[in-house]
Design an enzyme around this catalytic site. Structure first.
Site, PDB file in Angstrom:
ATOM      1  N   GLU A 268      -5.042  -1.245  -0.759  1.00  0.00           N
ATOM      2  CA  GLU A 268      -4.265  -0.871   0.173  1.00  0.00           C
ATOM      3  C   GLU A 268      -2.913  -1.891  -0.034  1.00  0.00           C
ATOM      4  O   GLU A 268      -2.498  -2.861  -0.017  1.00  0.00           O
ATOM      5  CB  GLU A 268      -4.745  -2.244   0.948  1.00  0.00           C
ATOM      6  CG  GLU A 268      -4.477  -2.091   3.208  1.00  0.00           C
ATOM      7  CD  GLU A 268      -5.495  -3.201   4.161  1.00  0.00           C
ATOM      8  OE1 GLU A 268      -5.931  -3.513   3.705  1.00  0.00           O
ATOM      9  OE2 GLU A 268      -4.222  -4.231   4.623  1.00  0.00           O
ATOM     10  N   GLU A 273       3.475  -7.961   8.092  1.00  0.00           N
ATOM     11  CA  GLU A 273       2.436  -8.058   8.839  1.00  0.00           C
ATOM     12  C   GLU A 273       2.681 -10.103   9.240  1.00  0.00           C
ATOM     13  O   GLU A 273       3.978 -10.497   8.833  1.00  0.00           O
ATOM     14  CB  GLU A 273       1.066  -8.905   8.350  1.00  0.00           C
ATOM     15  CG  GLU A 273       0.217  -7.026   7.766  1.00  0.00           C
ATOM     16  CD  GLU A 273      -1.028  -8.068   7.363  1.00  0.00           C
ATOM     17  OE1 GLU A 273      -2.427  -7.403   8.024  1.00  0.00           O
ATOM     18  OE2 GLU A 273      -1.591  -8.101   6.196  1.00  0.00           O
TER      19      GLU A 273
END
Length: 456
Positions: A268, A273
């Site tokens: 991933e 974020e």
């Protein structure tokens, strides 16, 4: 402190240079007044006929006249001085030359690949040829509390771009508060909208006794899966983060296929974020901080993202105040993320060793068992980051995977609690006022560009 007064005989001139006046002075008399009656200056002008007392140059009495030359060190330059100057200026020149050479080496060593543009979206509309909605309510493996939809209230475009905005379920559906708490069945499979396969991802029944509630918040999650993906290349997303407690915006990538197994075996890539909370409540930052990471490992329990992550915080403002460019550059030899330009890197990882060795998984045990290496067959140092990945844009809410640590920022739920969504909902009076009005509570994306490495 004492003082001494020189006393001289009348008529004898004081030859002390410190006490000899520059000119003789006298007290003003009546004749010093002008016709108007105003006195002249207190110190009358000395006429040219009066004798002048010349100020003498001070000479020390410590040196006998004639025995010493004035500044003898300046009469002849010592040969060493010429060498000292030569060494000093030569060292400066050498330092400049070495610095310039190092800068040139660093500049020339920067890899500049050829890229081919595979996607460019300015979001005049939501392009169905590039984007799909993921609709489910199961928390996507992170225990988040939102129900993702394709509702225009949760994802829409305007002059600023794409908005992904969370809304209260009771505001954007016909579900009442009482139904949300008890005796209501939400079944997205029956509705024909669920894009997942599991029962828990697509349905739930509220039960007051068990503390089970319908997802209290709805949001959106858009992906390019099956439509736009790259294996090595570059991504740039121009976006503005949301504000509001427990909002979790993310710009990230997942593999098109689970080539090496389920998460995190196939990897991933997180470009950016953030947390919508004010940064003062978190040592690792709120909306003033951007986090980037690679997630990888043979099992979720040993996800080694902490070995391949980075963070950047800004002062006196935050990432909800204006648009920033969140970028990724990824090749067979390295991967790094950046903000606004390649000069501000959040993290840089060079694939100079096998990821199995980087994670030290050969020394780890899970449930007293040795781990299996899912990447051994490739022999590549960049596995599992060696196959196509697609892009995801979403705003999650809350979660029980630890992204929001327990006991921090007056968090109203526990990560181990079986009724965490209800605990979150019960504290709505605290977190809802922190959410911005309108699209301020959402992720706003002005543009997305994706390039593959190599020529077109």
């Amino acid at each position: 402190m004492s003082s001494r007064t020189s006393v001289h005989a009348p008529g004898v001139l004081d030859t002390n240079p410190f006490t000899t006046p520059l000119r003789q002075s006298r007290a003003p008399s009546i004749s010093d007044h002008s016709a108007s009656g105003r006195p002249h200056s207190y110190f009358p002008t000395v006429s040219s006929s009066e004798p002048q007392v010349r100020k003498r140059k001070f000479k020390t009495a410590r040196l006998v006249p004639g025995e010493y030359d004035e500044k003898p060190w300046a009469l002849e330059k010592h040969p060493k001085l010429r060498w000292e100057r030569a060494i000093f200026y030569g060292s400066c020149g050498l330092g400049v030359a070495i610095g310039a050479f190092i800068c040139y080496q660093a500049y020339s060593s920067v890899t500049n690949h050829d890229y081919c543009l595979v996607m460019s979206d300015d979001f005049t509309t939501i392009n169905k040829d590039a984007w799909s909605f993921e609709v489910q309510r199961g928390g996507f493996g992170s225990g988040t509390f939102e129900w993702t939809t394709d509702d225009p209230k949760n994802a829409y475009t305007d002059a600023e771009g794409l908005h992904i905005v969370p809304t209260l379920t009771t505001e954007s559906t016909s579900i009442s508060k009482d139904q949300m708490m008890d005796n209501y069945v939400l079944n997205l499979t029956t509705d024909g909208t669920c894009t997942a396969e599991g029962i828990d991802e697509c349905s739930i029944r509220s039960n007051k006794t068990a503390g089970t509630v319908i997802n209290p918040v709805r949001s959106a999650r858009l992906t390019t899966k099956g439509k736009k993906s790259i294996k090595f290349g570059k991504v740039e997303v121009v976006a503005k983060m949301p504000q509001g407690d427990w909002l979790w915006p993310a710009i990230w990538m997942m593999p098109e296929e689970d080539t090496y197994g389920e998460w995190p075996r196939s990897g991933e890539i997180d470009l950016a974020e953030s947390r919508g909370n004010h940064g003062d409540n978190f040592t690792s930052g709120g909306r003033d901080s951007i986090i980037s990471a690679l997630h990888w490992g043979p099992l979720p329990e040993v996800d080694a993202f902490w070995r391949t992550s980075g963070q950047h915080q800004i002062r006196r403002t935050d990432y909800s105040a204006k648009f920033h460019t969140f970028g990724l550059e990824w090749s067979e030899d390295y991967v790094f993320t950046y903000i606004d330009s390649r000069l501000l890197q959040v993290f840089f990882i060079k694939f100079n060793k096998l990821m199995w060795d980087r994670g030290s998984f050969g020394k780890a045990l899970v449930n007293d068992s040795a781990l299996y290496n899912p990447w051994v067959q490739t022999g590549q140092k960049n596995t599992p980051f060696d196959h196509p990945f697609y892009l995801i844009l979403n705003v999650a809410v809350g979660g029980t995977n630890g992204f929001f640590p327990d006991g921090v920022g007056n968090k109203p739920w526990g990560n181990e609690s079986p009724t965490a969504p209800k605990e979150f909902w019960d504290s709505m009076a605290n977190w809802l006022p922190t959410w911005g009005e309108g699209d301020k509570r959402g992720l706003t994306v002005k543009s997305v560009k994706m390039w593959k490495q190599g020529g077109c």
